[in-house]
Design a protein around this motif. Sequence first.
Motif, PDB file in Angstrom:
ATOM      1  N   ARG A 180       0.839  -1.194   0.000  1.00 16.62           N
ATOM      2  CA  ARG A 180       0.000   0.000   0.000  1.00 16.62           C
ATOM      3  C   ARG A 180       0.878   1.250   0.000  1.00 16.62           C
ATOM      4  N   PRO A 181       0.660   2.181  -0.947  1.00 24.52           N
ATOM      5  CA  PRO A 181       1.444   3.417  -0.925  1.00 24.52           C
ATOM      6  C   PRO A 181       1.228   4.200   0.375  1.00 24.52           C
ATOM      7  N   PHE A 182       2.225   4.921   0.797  1.00 25.55           N
ATOM      8  CA  PHE A 182       2.145   5.822   1.937  1.00 25.55           C
ATOM      9  C   PHE A 182       1.245   6.987   1.518  1.00 25.55           C
ATOM     10  N   VAL A 183       0.235   7.281   2.327  1.00 26.75           N
ATOM     11  CA  VAL A 183      -0.759   8.300   1.968  1.00 26.75           C
ATOM     12  C   VAL A 183      -0.513   9.579   2.773  1.00 26.75           C
ATOM     13  N   VAL A 184      -0.271  10.663   2.056  1.00 27.62           N
ATOM     14  CA  VAL A 184      -0.063  11.969   2.682  1.00 27.62           C
ATOM     15  C   VAL A 184      -1.276  12.841   2.389  1.00 27.62           C
ATOM     16  N   GLY A 185      -2.044  13.182   3.408  1.00 25.36           N
ATOM     17  CA  GLY A 185      -3.178  14.075   3.240  1.00 25.36           C
ATOM     18  C   GLY A 185      -2.712  15.512   3.122  1.00 25.36           C
ATOM     19  N   ILE A 186      -3.286  16.247   2.201  1.00 26.79           N
ATOM     20  CA  ILE A 186      -2.969  17.666   2.019  1.00 26.79           C
ATOM     21  C   ILE A 186      -4.252  18.452   2.231  1.00 26.79           C
ATOM     22  N   VAL A 202     -10.516   2.927  -4.280  1.00 21.65           N
ATOM     23  CA  VAL A 202     -10.446   2.358  -5.631  1.00 21.65           C
ATOM     24  C   VAL A 202      -9.254   2.947  -6.385  1.00 21.65           C
ATOM     25  N   TRP A 203      -9.095   4.272  -6.289  1.00 19.17           N
ATOM     26  CA  TRP A 203      -7.961   4.938  -6.954  1.00 19.17           C
ATOM     27  C   TRP A 203      -6.636   4.455  -6.386  1.00 19.17           C
ATOM     28  N   LEU A 204      -6.578   4.304  -5.051  1.00 21.67           N
ATOM     29  CA  LEU A 204      -5.336   3.896  -4.402  1.00 21.67           C
ATOM     30  C   LEU A 204      -4.885   2.527  -4.890  1.00 21.67           C
ATOM     31  N   GLU A 205      -5.838   1.646  -5.150  1.00 23.05           N
ATOM     32  CA  GLU A 205      -5.514   0.311  -5.668  1.00 23.05           C
ATOM     33  C   GLU A 205      -4.786   0.390  -7.001  1.00 23.05           C
ATOM     34  N   ALA A 251     -10.149  19.603   1.141  1.00 24.61           N
ATOM     35  CA  ALA A 251     -10.341  20.833   1.918  1.00 24.61           C
ATOM     36  C   ALA A 251     -10.828  20.529   3.331  1.00 24.61           C
ATOM     37  N   ILE A 252     -11.638  19.486   3.470  1.00 25.45           N
ATOM     38  CA  ILE A 252     -12.212  19.162   4.788  1.00 25.45           C
ATOM     39  C   ILE A 252     -11.715  17.783   5.242  1.00 25.45           C
ATOM     40  N   LEU A 253     -10.445  17.570   5.122  1.00 20.95           N
ATOM     41  CA  LEU A 253      -9.862  16.270   5.470  1.00 20.95           C
ATOM     42  C   LEU A 253     -10.136  15.920   6.926  1.00 20.95           C
ATOM     43  N   PHE A 254      -9.894  16.860   7.842  1.00 17.74           N
ATOM     44  CA  PHE A 254     -10.139  16.609   9.263  1.00 17.74           C
ATOM     45  C   PHE A 254     -11.628  16.569   9.559  1.00 17.74           C
ATOM     46  N   GLU A 255     -12.366  17.538   8.984  1.00 19.85           N
ATOM     47  CA  GLU A 255     -13.793  17.640   9.279  1.00 19.85           C
ATOM     48  C   GLU A 255     -14.554  16.371   8.865  1.00 19.85           C
ATOM     49  N   SER A 256     -14.114  15.733   7.788  1.00 15.17           N
ATOM     50  CA  SER A 256     -14.789  14.532   7.295  1.00 15.17           C
ATOM     51  C   SER A 256     -14.309  13.258   7.979  1.00 15.17           C
ATOM     52  N   GLY A 257     -13.216  13.353   8.760  1.00 14.37           N
ATOM     53  CA  GLY A 257     -12.654  12.180   9.402  1.00 14.37           C
ATOM     54  C   GLY A 257     -11.754  11.366   8.491  1.00 14.37           C
ATOM     55  N   ASN A 258     -11.531  11.824   7.253  1.00 15.43           N
ATOM     56  CA  ASN A 258     -10.713  11.070   6.319  1.00 15.43           C
ATOM     57  C   ASN A 258      -9.219  11.197   6.581  1.00 15.43           C
ATOM     58  N   ASP A 259      -8.848  12.047   7.539  1.00 10.99           N
ATOM     59  CA  ASP A 259      -7.441  12.074   7.954  1.00 10.99           C
ATOM     60  C   ASP A 259      -7.036  10.743   8.572  1.00 10.99           C
ATOM     61  N   LEU A 260      -8.009   9.998   9.086  1.00  8.25           N
ATOM     62  CA  LEU A 260      -7.717   8.704   9.706  1.00  8.25           C
ATOM     63  C   LEU A 260      -7.232   7.686   8.676  1.00  8.25           C
ATOM     64  N   GLY A 261      -7.513   7.946   7.396  1.00  2.60           N
ATOM     65  CA  GLY A 261      -7.041   7.057   6.350  1.00  2.60           C
ATOM     66  C   GLY A 261      -5.704   7.467   5.772  1.00  2.60           C
TER      67      GLY A 261
END
Length: 216
Positions: A9-15, A111-114, A127-137
């Motif tokens: 799995r690639p290392f995922v960096v949230g921006i 799907v894209w990450l695959e 834009a709302i990475l933290f607000e959506s909770g997707n920072d956990l991924g």
Amino acid sequence: MAMRHASPRPFVVGITGGIAAGKSTVCRTLSSMGVAVWDADRTAKSLYRTNHELRAEVVGRFGLDVALWNNQGEVADIDTSRLAGCVFDHPEELSWLESKVHPAVANAFEVWLESQQTCSWVAREAAILFESGNDLGCDAVVTVEAPDELRLERAQRRGASKEDVAKRMMKQWPSGDRIARAQVTIWNDGVRPLLPQVEQLCDAVDRWTAWRGQED
């Protein structure tokens, strides 16, 4: 650019970052350096066109006024400007919409990450990475920051009204909260050069992926 780690799995960096802070500028720079970048906001808009079930639920909730029609007289997309007007000052409606869109966007990312298994790391712009909770991924998060006055000026130059920008700022996390949660802060304040900071980020992620590969 980066060392390939042993994990499949690639290392995922949230921006992330507030409105007009410059996260898209940072992501364009990363893309020009060979980093695969996934744009959550663009994906969310395209989902209304590609995801029939989501589109039908949105029309069922907000009516045909938010629909866009094709030449066959069928609902083919959603007018996101009108949809935004339906939810912007209505927390319950916004919460309902987010409960439908966020899971769909998260699934689209997976799907894209695959398809990016040859990458050492990828960037996930939202834009709302933290607000959506997707920072956990994400394996790490970068926030792009700039003074509020400068962000307001930039957004107004793009055609947004001062009132609309102020409302959007109020609905996003404060800069201090983003900085406290992120692993890296990039300052796009017109004083500190942006490119050296992006290069430093790439160097840091290369080290993180190398360490992760040793651990794996």
